[in-house]
Write an enzyme that holds these catalytic residues in place. Structure first.
Site, PDB file in Angstrom:
ATOM      1  N   HIS A 135       0.805  -1.227   0.000  1.00 51.42           N
ATOM      2  CA  HIS A 135       0.000   0.000   0.000  1.00 51.42           C
ATOM      3  C   HIS A 135       0.837   1.276   0.000  1.00 51.42           C
ATOM      4  O   HIS A 135       0.306   2.349  -0.324  1.00 51.42           O
ATOM      5  CB  HIS A 135      -0.921   0.037   1.216  1.00 51.42           C
ATOM      6  CG  HIS A 135      -1.965  -1.027   1.240  1.00 51.42           C
ATOM      7  ND1 HIS A 135      -2.829  -1.247   0.191  1.00 51.42           N
ATOM      8  CD2 HIS A 135      -2.296  -1.941   2.201  1.00 51.42           C
ATOM      9  CE1 HIS A 135      -3.643  -2.248   0.505  1.00 51.42           C
ATOM     10  NE2 HIS A 135      -3.331  -2.684   1.708  1.00 51.42           N
ATOM     11  N   ASP A 188      -3.804 -10.703  -1.566  1.00 53.82           N
ATOM     12  CA  ASP A 188      -4.238 -10.091  -0.318  1.00 53.82           C
ATOM     13  C   ASP A 188      -5.716  -9.706  -0.433  1.00 53.82           C
ATOM     14  O   ASP A 188      -6.199  -9.398  -1.521  1.00 53.82           O
ATOM     15  CB  ASP A 188      -3.388  -8.833  -0.089  1.00 53.82           C
ATOM     16  CG  ASP A 188      -3.432  -8.299   1.316  1.00 53.82           C
ATOM     17  OD1 ASP A 188      -4.478  -7.728   1.683  1.00 53.82           O
ATOM     18  OD2 ASP A 188      -2.430  -8.392   2.041  1.00 53.82           O
ATOM     19  N   HIS A 208      -6.941  -7.007   0.515  1.00 48.73           N
ATOM     20  CA  HIS A 208      -6.960  -5.603   0.127  1.00 48.73           C
ATOM     21  C   HIS A 208      -6.283  -5.427  -1.235  1.00 48.73           C
ATOM     22  O   HIS A 208      -5.294  -6.095  -1.538  1.00 48.73           O
ATOM     23  CB  HIS A 208      -6.232  -4.749   1.159  1.00 48.73           C
ATOM     24  CG  HIS A 208      -6.835  -4.790   2.527  1.00 48.73           C
ATOM     25  ND1 HIS A 208      -6.528  -5.781   3.438  1.00 48.73           N
ATOM     26  CD2 HIS A 208      -7.735  -3.967   3.130  1.00 48.73           C
ATOM     27  CE1 HIS A 208      -7.206  -5.554   4.561  1.00 48.73           C
ATOM     28  NE2 HIS A 208      -7.945  -4.473   4.396  1.00 48.73           N
ATOM     29  N   ASP A 262      -5.007 -12.212   4.713  1.00 49.66           N
ATOM     30  CA  ASP A 262      -6.156 -11.645   5.412  1.00 49.66           C
ATOM     31  C   ASP A 262      -7.471 -11.993   4.721  1.00 49.66           C
ATOM     32  O   ASP A 262      -8.533 -11.512   5.109  1.00 49.66           O
ATOM     33  CB  ASP A 262      -6.017 -10.135   5.577  1.00 49.66           C
ATOM     34  CG  ASP A 262      -5.589  -9.418   4.317  1.00 49.66           C
ATOM     35  OD1 ASP A 262      -5.462 -10.082   3.267  1.00 49.66           O
ATOM     36  OD2 ASP A 262      -5.363  -8.198   4.372  1.00 49.66           O
TER      37      ASP A 262
END
Length: 414
Positions: A135, A171, A173, A260
């Protein structure tokens, strides 16, 4: 050995506040679990490479690097509102901690060591579970990420002469920082399989984000609705990712293996098991074997079941890189379970769950391959609505990018 495992105890210095979900205990427990299962017998982990500002500035601005160094050394007040606004430092996601510049640089050095090990020809696979900070943006921290080791390593690989690099991010995200870095670079294909951006931060990763200019079609985004289980996640993954890799023909695959996506993760809403996550990692290893002569660089990422999920999932990753695959039914030894249970006190109660006793969750991996927009009835155990939503996501992604690669989005053979 055919693989390098990158490790330093200094990875544990990447430590946010006690109340923060990303506890470095997940890394220590992964390495100890891997050792307890014999995966690291006769394996000497490799050290991260030293990283200076010249390396960091291939992705990050000098002003941001200076800000990280200053706030982590105490030279600048950590509650400075300007630092939060300009550089994303000092907020709840990215609280300031001592020596954060050095800790973030260490993770970058780990992923660079993995890249160098592969490029030198010493190995074809390399794993840095401490990496995956996907990120971080050029000028600010984001989503628990200080420096973007993924982007920095890819820039380094490009400088070594690679001109077709596939980055696959699983992931929960969206891999926004890496996509941002290479959005206009046709040499890098970024593929992200994530929870739908309408339902999860950072709110990017829509199917319409396909790349810019000569890189149109090199950004691939597959957003899946909350509640997606192993069978539907794998159906979606296999309906998009292998075709894109086959079309792009990369020389190396860089994988961000955030976990996650697990059903027990406290921050996300997908419903995979460790079994499903391991199946995805194995598929990526197989794609690297098929299209890249085995060149596979894998990093960690998200995952906030820091005791009950992450160590098991990334132990599978380490085992796969070493060709020492672990059966999910494998029982975990009492000594490691005691170590993990004792570590619970170091983790905030919101993120501390007791360790599981086997290497899997009994996940059902019997997915039905996507067979086109035929409206076929779902198999037993899958609701019609869940399959319909998943298939809509598959088709939206295929329609957005497949034609740009000369592929038919409606034909499951492509």
């Amino acid at each position: 050995m055919n693989a390098a495992i990158i490790w330093s105890d200094h990875f544990l210095d990447y430590k946010w506040a006690y109340t923060h979900p990303m506890s470095p205990i997940r890394l220590a427990l992964t390495m100890s679990l891997s050792r307890s299962l014999g995966l690291l017998d006769d394996v000497e982990p490799a050290e991260p490479l030293p990283v200076d500002d010249t390396i960091l500035s291939t992705v990050h601005t000098r002003s941001y690097i200076d800000a990280v160094r200053a706030v982590g050394s105490g030279a600048t007040a950590s509650n400075n509102a300007l630092l939060q606004r300009l550089f994303g430092l000092g907020n709840d996601d990215n609280p300031v901690f001592e020596s954060m510049h050095e800790a973030g640089s260490m993770l970058v050095g780990g992923t660079l060591a993995a890249a160098q090990a592969i490029t030198s020809g010493a190995v074809t696979r390399a794993v840095n579970i401490g990496g995956g900070m996907h990120h971080a943006m050029p000028g600010h921290a984001a989503g628990f990420c200080i420096y973007n080791d993924c982007s920095i390593a890819i820039e380094w690989l490009l400088a070594q002469g690679y001109d077709r690099i596939a980055y696959v991010d699983i992931d929960a995200h969206h891999g926004d920082g890496v996509q941002h870095q290479f959005y206009s670079d046709p040499r890098v294909m970024t593929i992200s399989v994530h929870q739908h951006p309408a339902t999860l931060w950072p709110g990017t990763g829509w199917t319409t984000e396909i790349g810019d200019g000569h890189a149109e079609g090199a950004s691939v985004n597959l957003g899946l609705m909350p509640g997606v289980t192993d069978r539907l996640w794998l159906r979606a993954f296999h309906a998009v990712v292998p075709s894109m890799i086959a079309s792009f023909k990369p020389q190396i695959i860089v994988t961000q293996a955030g976990v996650d996506s697990h059903v027990a993760d406290p921050l996300t809403d997908l419903a995979l098991t460790v079994d499903g996550q391991a199946s995805a990692m194995r598929a990526l290893r197989d794609l690297a074997d098929t299209y890249c002569d085995g060149r596979w660089l894998a990093v960690g990422g998200g995952g906030y079941g820091v005791i009950n999920v992450v160590p098991r999932a990334w132990t599978h990753l380490i085992g796969m890189a070493l060709d020492r695959d672990v059966d999910p039914a494998t029982p975990i030894g009492a000594d490691w379970l005691a170590e993990a249970a004792a570590a619970e006190h170091a983790v905030h109660p919101d993120y501390s769950r007791p360790p599981e006793s086997t290497m899997g969750d009994g996940g059902d991996l019997a997915y039905v391959p996507w067979d086109g927009d035929a409206g076929a009835p779902p198999p037993d155990g899958i609701s019609e609505n869940a399959q319909r939503q998943t298939d809509k996501a598959i088709l939206a992604t295929r329609r957005a990018v497949f034609p740009l690669h000369g592929l038919d989005p409606e034909d499951p053979r492509d």
